[in-house]
Design a protein around this motif. Structure first.
Motif, PDB file in Angstrom:
ATOM      1  N   TYR A   1     -34.707  -5.838  -3.722  1.00 23.07           N
ATOM      2  CA  TYR A   1     -35.863  -6.432  -3.041  1.00 23.07           C
ATOM      3  C   TYR A   1     -35.530  -7.572  -2.082  1.00 23.07           C
ATOM      4  O   TYR A   1     -36.379  -7.952  -1.282  1.00 23.07           O
ATOM      5  CB  TYR A   1     -36.868  -6.948  -4.083  1.00 23.07           C
ATOM      6  CG  TYR A   1     -37.444  -5.850  -4.934  1.00 23.07           C
ATOM      7  CD1 TYR A   1     -38.334  -4.922  -4.407  1.00 23.07           C
ATOM      8  CD2 TYR A   1     -37.091  -5.724  -6.276  1.00 23.07           C
ATOM      9  CE1 TYR A   1     -38.864  -3.911  -5.179  1.00 23.07           C
ATOM     10  CE2 TYR A   1     -37.620  -4.712  -7.070  1.00 23.07           C
ATOM     11  CZ  TYR A   1     -38.500  -3.817  -6.514  1.00 23.07           C
ATOM     12  OH  TYR A   1     -39.027  -2.812  -7.292  1.00 23.07           O
ATOM     13  N   VAL A   2     -34.330  -8.113  -2.158  1.00 19.28           N
ATOM     14  CA  VAL A   2     -33.975  -9.232  -1.283  1.00 19.28           C
ATOM     15  C   VAL A   2     -32.972  -8.799  -0.221  1.00 19.28           C
ATOM     16  O   VAL A   2     -33.241  -8.855   0.979  1.00 19.28           O
ATOM     17  CB  VAL A   2     -33.419 -10.420  -2.104  1.00 19.28           C
ATOM     18  CG1 VAL A   2     -33.039 -11.574  -1.161  1.00 19.28           C
ATOM     19  CG2 VAL A   2     -34.437 -10.888  -3.127  1.00 19.28           C
ATOM     20  N   SER A   3     -31.795  -8.348  -0.658  1.00 17.48           N
ATOM     21  CA  SER A   3     -30.777  -7.990   0.326  1.00 17.48           C
ATOM     22  C   SER A   3     -30.989  -6.615   0.927  1.00 17.48           C
ATOM     23  O   SER A   3     -30.464  -6.303   1.984  1.00 17.48           O
ATOM     24  CB  SER A   3     -29.383  -8.048  -0.309  1.00 17.48           C
ATOM     25  OG  SER A   3     -29.220  -6.996  -1.236  1.00 17.48           O
ATOM     26  N   ARG A   4     -31.783  -5.766   0.228  1.00 15.70           N
ATOM     27  CA  ARG A   4     -32.060  -4.392   0.679  1.00 15.70           C
ATOM     28  C   ARG A   4     -30.770  -3.583   0.839  1.00 15.70           C
ATOM     29  O   ARG A   4     -30.666  -2.712   1.686  1.00 15.70           O
ATOM     30  CB  ARG A   4     -32.808  -4.412   2.027  1.00 15.70           C
ATOM     31  CG  ARG A   4     -34.139  -5.120   1.970  1.00 15.70           C
ATOM     32  CD  ARG A   4     -35.158  -4.341   1.175  1.00 15.70           C
ATOM     33  NE  ARG A   4     -36.455  -5.019   1.138  1.00 15.70           N
ATOM     34  CZ  ARG A   4     -37.528  -4.531   0.558  1.00 15.70           C
ATOM     35  NH1 ARG A   4     -37.464  -3.362  -0.038  1.00 15.70           N
ATOM     36  NH2 ARG A   4     -38.662  -5.194   0.551  1.00 15.70           N
ATOM     37  N   ARG A   5     -29.761  -3.875  -0.003  1.00 15.67           N
ATOM     38  CA  ARG A   5     -28.505  -3.155   0.081  1.00 15.67           C
ATOM     39  C   ARG A   5     -28.290  -2.267  -1.142  1.00 15.67           C
ATOM     40  O   ARG A   5     -27.183  -1.932  -1.499  1.00 15.67           O
ATOM     41  CB  ARG A   5     -27.332  -4.119   0.225  1.00 15.67           C
ATOM     42  CG  ARG A   5     -27.317  -4.827   1.575  1.00 15.67           C
ATOM     43  CD  ARG A   5     -26.119  -5.707   1.721  1.00 15.67           C
ATOM     44  NE  ARG A   5     -26.102  -6.779   0.730  1.00 15.67           N
ATOM     45  CZ  ARG A   5     -25.254  -7.803   0.758  1.00 15.67           C
ATOM     46  NH1 ARG A   5     -24.369  -7.888   1.715  1.00 15.67           N
ATOM     47  NH2 ARG A   5     -25.295  -8.731  -0.192  1.00 15.67           N
ATOM     48  N   GLY A   6     -29.384  -1.916  -1.781  1.00 13.26           N
ATOM     49  CA  GLY A   6     -29.264  -1.106  -2.982  1.00 13.26           C
ATOM     50  C   GLY A   6     -28.816   0.326  -2.701  1.00 13.26           C
ATOM     51  O   GLY A   6     -28.239   0.978  -3.564  1.00 13.26           O
ATOM     52  N   ASN A   7     -29.056   0.833  -1.472  1.00 16.32           N
ATOM     53  CA  ASN A   7     -28.728   2.222  -1.151  1.00 16.32           C
ATOM     54  C   ASN A   7     -27.326   2.331  -0.567  1.00 16.32           C
ATOM     55  O   ASN A   7     -27.141   2.675   0.596  1.00 16.32           O
ATOM     56  CB  ASN A   7     -29.757   2.805  -0.178  1.00 16.32           C
ATOM     57  CG  ASN A   7     -31.079   3.085  -0.859  1.00 16.32           C
ATOM     58  OD1 ASN A   7     -31.172   3.014  -2.071  1.00 16.32           O
ATOM     59  ND2 ASN A   7     -32.089   3.382  -0.086  1.00 16.32           N
ATOM     60  N   LYS A   8     -26.327   2.017  -1.366  1.00 16.56           N
ATOM     61  CA  LYS A   8     -24.947   2.145  -0.914  1.00 16.56           C
ATOM     62  C   LYS A   8     -24.513   3.606  -0.992  1.00 16.56           C
ATOM     63  O   LYS A   8     -25.058   4.390  -1.774  1.00 16.56           O
ATOM     64  CB  LYS A   8     -24.035   1.278  -1.769  1.00 16.56           C
ATOM     65  CG  LYS A   8     -24.056   1.614  -3.247  1.00 16.56           C
ATOM     66  CD  LYS A   8     -23.153   0.672  -4.019  1.00 16.56           C
ATOM     67  CE  LYS A   8     -23.198   1.008  -5.519  1.00 16.56           C
ATOM     68  NZ  LYS A   8     -22.343   0.101  -6.298  1.00 16.56           N
ATOM     69  N   PRO A   9     -23.506   4.012  -0.188  1.00 15.73           N
ATOM     70  CA  PRO A   9     -23.052   5.407  -0.199  1.00 15.73           C
ATOM     71  C   PRO A   9     -22.511   5.797  -1.574  1.00 15.73           C
ATOM     72  O   PRO A   9     -21.765   5.053  -2.202  1.00 15.73           O
ATOM     73  CB  PRO A   9     -21.950   5.419   0.865  1.00 15.73           C
ATOM     74  CG  PRO A   9     -22.243   4.240   1.737  1.00 15.73           C
ATOM     75  CD  PRO A   9     -22.841   3.208   0.838  1.00 15.73           C
ATOM     76  N   LEU A  10     -22.895   6.978  -2.036  1.00 16.03           N
ATOM     77  CA  LEU A  10     -22.444   7.509  -3.313  1.00 16.03           C
ATOM     78  C   LEU A  10     -21.907   8.916  -3.100  1.00 16.03           C
ATOM     79  O   LEU A  10     -22.107   9.518  -2.038  1.00 16.03           O
ATOM     80  CB  LEU A  10     -23.599   7.538  -4.327  1.00 16.03           C
ATOM     81  CG  LEU A  10     -24.265   6.195  -4.648  1.00 16.03           C
ATOM     82  CD1 LEU A  10     -25.546   6.430  -5.440  1.00 16.03           C
ATOM     83  CD2 LEU A  10     -23.319   5.281  -5.412  1.00 16.03           C
ATOM     84  N   SER A  11     -21.232   9.436  -4.094  1.00 16.26           N
ATOM     85  CA  SER A  11     -20.724  10.807  -3.987  1.00 16.26           C
ATOM     86  C   SER A  11     -20.602  11.420  -5.376  1.00 16.26           C
ATOM     87  O   SER A  11     -20.515  10.709  -6.381  1.00 16.26           O
ATOM     88  CB  SER A  11     -19.356  10.833  -3.285  1.00 16.26           C
ATOM     89  OG  SER A  11     -18.383  10.144  -4.049  1.00 16.26           O
TER      90      SER A  11
END
Length: 342
Positions: free
Chosen positions: A195-205
């Motif tokens: 909710y703050v940095s909005r970096r929760g959707n990092k690349p995954l595999s």
């Protein structure tokens, strides 16, 4: 009699081995955990504590099965507890809350039966175990993810996470619990990223391995891919009616088509062949392909859409269970059936 037993082992041996391999890790982890607790407490207390934790985890397994969500067997971790892992992300917040609620409900029932047995047999040890069982289930209702309370909050209202974030600090000071401090810190970091940095959707595999009979491939040796061979594969992605998201991909020249189920709702970035090798097995030569699916987690805006009636139902069940547990702990302490636990 011996011949019949041998016949049973021969005909059912494979099934027995599969069952043993499936439950080996949980049983070994249970035994290790009992041994760890027995170093600090009487053996029968350690056994009873681990069984109460086991009942709690069975509640999650039972609830997950009812919702059609595949889960692992319980794995015990000394001085921390136990956990199960969901092999597929729930399709909505209500399913997540339902699975989370199963643990404290069955765990509370188990502790209540131990409490009743303590009265029936007049054994102080059973009152101590019941008290610990009530406390553990109440602890799990703290609205901090990934505790059960944090998952139940997904259906009741995410504002409970803020309550858990603030109230969790008070509990950490009061209980002086390093475990709760660690859980709280991970939860705070998760909220910050989401909710703050909005970096929760990092690349995954995710990687899948597939084997093809070489006689089916029918390609000359010079065309066969090597262990360093890479290539992009065409793909399609779709969701089943039950909520699972799958990725289908193919390599037409090799007459290969594969499929992978994604662990969470996702946006697929690409599918790539990342390795190939020829292997020999009893049935003949095989071509083993390794395929990687790259994706980012997709935050479904409708995941937390819950009807008012459902919110009130889960909220009432959550609050009612917490009040009942507090009442039982207070009763046991007031009746001096078990010593206070800090």
């Amino acid at each position: 009699m011996i011949g019949a037993a041998l016949l049973f082992v021969v005909t059912k041996g494979k099934t027995l081995l599969l069952l043993l391999s499936k439950f080996a890790a949980p049983l070994v982890s249970m035994a290790i955990t009992v041994g760890a607790y027995a170093l600090l407490s009487p053996l029968w207390f350690a056994v009873g504590l681990v069984l109460l934790i086991f009942v709690h985890e069975l509640g999650h397994v039972w609830a997950a099965k009812r919702k059609g969500v595949p889960v692992s067997a319980p794995l015990f971790i000394p001085f921390i507890g136990a956990l199960i892992t969901m092999k597929r992300h729930p399709k909505d917040a209500v399913t997540e809350a339902y699975i989370a609620m199963g643990g404290p409900l069955l765990g509370t029932l188990g502790a209540l039966l131990v409490y009743a047995a303590g009265h029936a047999w007049e054994l102080p040890l059973l009152f101590v175990l019941a008290n610990v069982g009530f406390i553990l289930n109440l602890f799990n209702l703290v609205p901090i993810h990934p505790l059960d309370g944090g998952r139940i909050a997904a259906a009741v209202g995410r504002w409970l996470w803020l309550l858990g974030l603030v109230g969790g600090l008070g509990l950490i000071v009061w209980l002086r619990s390093w475990l709760l401090l660690l859980i709280w810190a991970l939860f705070a970091w998760e909220l910050y990223q989401r909710y703050v940095s909005r970096r929760g959707n990092k690349p995954l595999s995710i990687v899948g391995v597939y084997e093809l009979p070489l006689d089916r491939v029918q390609m000359p040796d010079w065309f066969m891919p090597s262990s360093t061979h890479t290539r992009e594969l065409s793909y399609t992605t779709y969701c089943r009616l039950t909520g699972e998201q799958l990725v289908q991909f193919d390599w037409t020249a090799m007459r290969f088509r594969g499929e992978l189920e994604l662990p969470v709702p996702a946006i697929v970035q690409g599918v790539q062949l990342v390795g190939a090798e020829q292997v020999d097995k009893g049935g003949g030569a095989l071509l083993r392909l390794k395929v990687r699916v790259d994706y980012v987690k997709h935050d479904n805006d409708r995941y937390y859409v819950v009807s008012a009636a459902t919110r009130w139902t889960y909220g009432a069940a959550y609050a009612g269970l917490a009040v009942f547990l507090i009442g039982m702990i207070w009763h046991i302490q007031q009746a001096q059936l078990a010593p206070p636990i800090r």
